[in-house]
Design a protein around this motif. Structure first.
Motif, PDB file in Angstrom:
ATOM      1  N   LEU A   1       9.070   7.538   0.272  1.00  0.00           N
ATOM      2  CA  LEU A   1       7.676   7.139   0.352  1.00  0.00           C
ATOM      3  C   LEU A   1       7.437   5.922  -0.536  1.00  0.00           C
ATOM      4  O   LEU A   1       8.177   5.691  -1.490  1.00  0.00           O
ATOM      5  N   PRO A   2       6.425   5.104  -0.228  1.00  0.00           N
ATOM      6  CA  PRO A   2       6.204   3.878  -0.994  1.00  0.00           C
ATOM      7  C   PRO A   2       5.739   4.163  -2.416  1.00  0.00           C
ATOM      8  O   PRO A   2       5.281   5.263  -2.734  1.00  0.00           O
TER       9      PRO A   2
ATOM     10  N   LEU B   1       1.716   2.273   8.623  1.00  0.00           N
ATOM     11  CA  LEU B   1       2.607   1.858   7.544  1.00  0.00           C
ATOM     12  C   LEU B   1       1.923   0.851   6.629  1.00  0.00           C
ATOM     13  O   LEU B   1       2.067   0.905   5.404  1.00  0.00           O
ATOM     14  N   LEU B   2       1.152  -0.072   7.185  1.00  0.00           N
ATOM     15  CA  LEU B   2       0.457  -1.058   6.370  1.00  0.00           C
ATOM     16  C   LEU B   2      -0.559  -0.380   5.453  1.00  0.00           C
ATOM     17  O   LEU B   2      -0.652  -0.688   4.254  1.00  0.00           O
ATOM     18  N   GLY B   3      -1.315   0.578   6.001  1.00  0.00           N
ATOM     19  CA  GLY B   3      -2.276   1.300   5.183  1.00  0.00           C
ATOM     20  C   GLY B   3      -1.600   2.102   4.081  1.00  0.00           C
ATOM     21  O   GLY B   3      -2.082   2.152   2.937  1.00  0.00           O
ATOM     22  N   GLN B   4      -0.469   2.725   4.374  1.00  0.00           N
ATOM     23  CA  GLN B   4       0.270   3.477   3.367  1.00  0.00           C
ATOM     24  C   GLN B   4       0.797   2.561   2.272  1.00  0.00           C
ATOM     25  O   GLN B   4       0.833   2.932   1.094  1.00  0.00           O
ATOM     26  N   ASN B   5       1.206   1.350   2.626  1.00  0.00           N
ATOM     27  CA  ASN B   5       1.683   0.401   1.635  1.00  0.00           C
ATOM     28  C   ASN B   5       0.553  -0.135   0.763  1.00  0.00           C
ATOM     29  O   ASN B   5       0.772  -0.500  -0.397  1.00  0.00           O
TER      30      ASN B   5
ATOM     31  N   LEU C   1      -2.010   1.788  -0.114  1.00  0.00           N
ATOM     32  CA  LEU C   1      -2.359   2.930  -0.966  1.00  0.00           C
ATOM     33  C   LEU C   1      -1.124   3.819  -1.173  1.00  0.00           C
ATOM     34  O   LEU C   1      -1.084   4.961  -0.707  1.00  0.00           O
ATOM     35  N   PRO C   2      -0.105   3.331  -1.864  1.00  0.00           N
ATOM     36  CA  PRO C   2       1.135   4.116  -1.996  1.00  0.00           C
ATOM     37  C   PRO C   2       0.967   5.425  -2.758  1.00  0.00           C
ATOM     38  O   PRO C   2       1.785   6.332  -2.610  1.00  0.00           O
ATOM     39  N   ASN C   3      -0.080   5.535  -3.571  1.00  0.00           N
ATOM     40  CA  ASN C   3      -0.302   6.775  -4.326  1.00  0.00           C
ATOM     41  C   ASN C   3      -1.219   7.753  -3.608  1.00  0.00           C
ATOM     42  O   ASN C   3      -1.500   8.831  -4.133  1.00  0.00           O
ATOM     43  N   ARG C   4      -1.687   7.347  -2.437  1.00  0.00           N
ATOM     44  CA  ARG C   4      -2.579   8.201  -1.642  1.00  0.00           C
ATOM     45  C   ARG C   4      -2.170   8.139  -0.175  1.00  0.00           C
ATOM     46  O   ARG C   4      -2.944   7.738   0.694  1.00  0.00           O
ATOM     47  N   ILE C   5      -0.945   8.561   0.084  1.00  0.00           N
ATOM     48  CA  ILE C   5      -0.382   8.489   1.433  1.00  0.00           C
ATOM     49  C   ILE C   5      -1.209   9.303   2.423  1.00  0.00           C
ATOM     50  O   ILE C   5      -1.478   8.877   3.548  1.00  0.00           O
ATOM     51  N   GLY C   6      -1.655  10.489   2.013  1.00  0.00           N
ATOM     52  CA  GLY C   6      -2.441  11.334   2.917  1.00  0.00           C
ATOM     53  C   GLY C   6      -3.765  10.704   3.270  1.00  0.00           C
ATOM     54  O   GLY C   6      -4.179  10.705   4.434  1.00  0.00           O
ATOM     55  N   THR C   7      -4.447  10.149   2.267  1.00  0.00           N
ATOM     56  CA  THR C   7      -5.726   9.492   2.520  1.00  0.00           C
ATOM     57  C   THR C   7      -5.543   8.299   3.442  1.00  0.00           C
ATOM     58  O   THR C   7      -6.298   8.120   4.412  1.00  0.00           O
ATOM     59  N   ALA C   8      -4.547   7.462   3.146  1.00  0.00           N
ATOM     60  CA  ALA C   8      -4.281   6.294   3.986  1.00  0.00           C
ATOM     61  C   ALA C   8      -3.946   6.706   5.411  1.00  0.00           C
ATOM     62  O   ALA C   8      -4.422   6.091   6.379  1.00  0.00           O
TER      63      ALA C   8
ATOM     64  N   ALA D   1      -8.459 -12.512   8.836  1.00  0.00           N
ATOM     65  CA  ALA D   1      -8.161 -13.657   7.988  1.00  0.00           C
ATOM     66  C   ALA D   1      -8.101 -13.265   6.508  1.00  0.00           C
ATOM     67  O   ALA D   1      -7.507 -13.968   5.690  1.00  0.00           O
ATOM     68  N   PHE D   2      -8.720 -12.121   6.161  1.00  0.00           N
ATOM     69  CA  PHE D   2      -8.751 -11.670   4.771  1.00  0.00           C
ATOM     70  C   PHE D   2      -7.640 -10.669   4.454  1.00  0.00           C
ATOM     71  O   PHE D   2      -7.526 -10.221   3.309  1.00  0.00           O
ATOM     72  N   LEU D   3      -6.823 -10.319   5.442  1.00  0.00           N
ATOM     73  CA  LEU D   3      -5.691  -9.428   5.195  1.00  0.00           C
ATOM     74  C   LEU D   3      -4.554 -10.182   4.523  1.00  0.00           C
ATOM     75  O   LEU D   3      -4.404 -11.392   4.708  1.00  0.00           O
ATOM     76  N   ARG D   4      -3.745  -9.467   3.793  1.00  0.00           N
ATOM     77  CA  ARG D   4      -2.550 -10.062   3.188  1.00  0.00           C
ATOM     78  C   ARG D   4      -1.406  -9.063   3.268  1.00  0.00           C
ATOM     79  O   ARG D   4      -1.628  -7.848   3.396  1.00  0.00           O
ATOM     80  N   VAL D   5      -0.196  -9.582   3.146  1.00  0.00           N
ATOM     81  CA  VAL D   5       0.977  -8.717   3.117  1.00  0.00           C
ATOM     82  C   VAL D   5       1.002  -8.003   1.779  1.00  0.00           C
ATOM     83  O   VAL D   5       0.781  -8.628   0.726  1.00  0.00           O
ATOM     84  N   PRO D   6       1.243  -6.681   1.737  1.00  0.00           N
ATOM     85  CA  PRO D   6       1.263  -5.961   0.452  1.00  0.00           C
ATOM     86  C   PRO D   6       2.296  -6.530  -0.509  1.00  0.00           C
ATOM     87  O   PRO D   6       3.307  -7.094  -0.096  1.00  0.00           O
ATOM     88  N   LYS D   7       2.026  -6.360  -1.803  1.00  0.00           N
ATOM     89  CA  LYS D   7       2.972  -6.812  -2.829  1.00  0.00           C
ATOM     90  C   LYS D   7       4.295  -6.054  -2.695  1.00  0.00           C
ATOM     91  O   LYS D   7       4.297  -4.879  -2.273  1.00  0.00           O
ATOM     92  N   PRO D   8       5.411  -6.693  -3.035  1.00  0.00           N
ATOM     93  CA  PRO D   8       6.699  -5.983  -2.969  1.00  0.00           C
ATOM     94  C   PRO D   8       6.679  -4.740  -3.838  1.00  0.00           C
ATOM     95  O   PRO D   8       6.083  -4.721  -4.918  1.00  0.00           O
ATOM     96  N   GLN D   9       7.326  -3.690  -3.320  1.00  0.00           N
ATOM     97  CA  GLN D   9       7.384  -2.408  -4.033  1.00  0.00           C
ATOM     98  C   GLN D   9       8.825  -2.038  -4.288  1.00  0.00           C
ATOM     99  O   GLN D   9       9.739  -2.471  -3.584  1.00  0.00           O
TER     100      GLN D   9
END
Length: 387
Positions: free
Chosen positions: A198-199, A318-322, A324-331, A378-386
């Motif tokens: 998991l992320p 997967l994008l939503g989980q990335n 919120l890596p500490n809240r996988i269920g919520t995402a 346009a306001f989305l971004r790629v998540p920071k590396p984990q």
């Protein structure tokens, strides 16, 4: 780039199979609507209320089930939620009044809410960081929705609305399979237990809420099309209920290609490319559907609309989980469950618009949505590396 982890193929297949069965019951509801109009003489607003029943309770309960999944894994919610979804949908055609029909469909929506957060968590454990593997999980839901439409239409043409009772069988069979195999498939091997799949990292709520707004927009678009496309073919072209049901099935089946294409684009380029590509393609496809002067041409445009609508959906999870890596269920509860529920909240408004004007006008209003989604993207971004 995220650290790559190997894909547990058996786990992805099993959880995706469960997703097929669970969302089978989501597909039953829109397929039931034309039969409720013809056999029970419900208005467009009334059948929109049935869609609302399938979604409102699910929308309210989804975050709560996601929080429960974050606190402690509750895999029993996967088969239990699926069974409740099946029972509610199976009873929908057997209830003698509109109020009771609304109630059992709402209970089916509650089952959907219980299923999705924990199932998406299981899927991520099996998939690692693969967009393509997660798109297979998403495809399971899409395929189930399409199968629900196809099977329900066939059964209802044969037996009428009372035939929904037969539709409980897939849920019973899959619940038995899951009770025997889910835990061993996901955790049974030492190498799977030793490595976190998991992320990790810090939660980015701003990015997640931006993504959530796009998920909601896509959901309203999806429910608007699935609720009214069959009726549009029936009333605009004078087509039969069979042809109307075929249009809905074409939209859902071609969405399978869009789901896999979205996953491939997410791995090859980025999830944001998948999102923008899908919404950009929806615009001309839906315009073509509404301007087509023959059933055949409209059906081709419906197919393209289906592909385009599903391209973004496959990467939301997967994008939503990335984000919120500490809240996988919520995402997961938002990007999977909310994506197939909250859009129904807008359906009564679309139904009233169709009652007072026309189905064509109501569907035309949906063109605003992909344009809005492109602006917000346009306001989305790629998540920071984990790690």
């Amino acid at each position: 780039m995220h650290k790559k982890t190997p894909v547990n193929v058996r786990g992805v297949v099993l959880v995706s199979g469960a997703h097929v069965v669970d969302d089978f019951y989501q597909g039953v509801i829109p397929a039931l609507l034309p039969f409720l109009v013809s056999e029970r003489h419900y208005s467009y607003a009334a059948v929109s209320g049935i869609t609302l029943a399938a979604t409102v309770l699910s929308s309210v309960a989804q975050p709560a089930f996601g929080v429960l999944a974050d606190r402690r894994s509750r895999r029993w919610m996967v088969p239990a939620g699926m069974l409740l979804a099946g029972v509610g949908a199976a009873l929908a055609g057997l209830m003698p009044t509109y109020a009771l029909t609304w109630l059992v469909v709402a209970l089916s929506g509650l089952g959907i809410a219980a299923f999705h957060p924990e199932a998406a968590r299981c899927a991520r454990q099996a998939a690692g960081n693969s967009n393509t593997a997660m798109s297979v999980f998403a495809l399971g839901g899409n395929a189930g929705y399409a199968l629900g439409s196809l099977v329900a239409t066939t059964v209802l043409l044969w037996l009428g609305v009372h035939g929904t009772g037969l539709l409980i069988l897939p849920a019973v069979v899959m619940a038995l399979v899951l009770s025997r195999t889910l835990t061993n498939t996901l955790d049974g091997h030492a190498e799977h237990r030793a490595t976190s799949r998991l992320p990790s990292g810090e939660d980015d709520w701003r990015a997640f809420l931006t993504l959530t707004s796009i998920v909601i927009i896509r959901s309203i678009l999806f429910f608007g099309v699935t609720s009214f496309i069959a009726l549009y073919f029936i009333h605009h072209f004078g087509a039969s209920e069979t042809v109307g049901g075929a249009a809905l099935t074409v939209f859902l089946v071609t969405g399978a290609a869009g789901t896999l294409l979205g996953g491939w684009l997410g791995d090859r380029f980025s999830p944001i490319v998948s999102i923008r590509t899908g919404f950009a393609l929806v615009i001309p496809a839906l315009v073509g559907t509404l301007l087509a002067n023959t059933t055949a041409l409209a059906m081709v445009c419906v197919a393209i609309t289906g592909i385009a609508t599903y391209i973004p959906f496959s990467v939301f999870v997967l994008l939503g989980q990335n984000y919120l890596p500490n809240r996988i269920g919520t995402a997961s509860g938002v990007t999977v469950g909310l994506a197939v529920s909250i859009g129904g909240l807008a359906n009564p408004l679309l139904g009233r618009l169709a009652d007072t004007t026309s189905l064509r006008t109501s569907l035309s209003v949906l063109l605003i949505l992909p344009i809005l989604a492109l602006v917000i993207s346009a306001f989305l971004r790629v998540p920071k590396p984990q790690a």
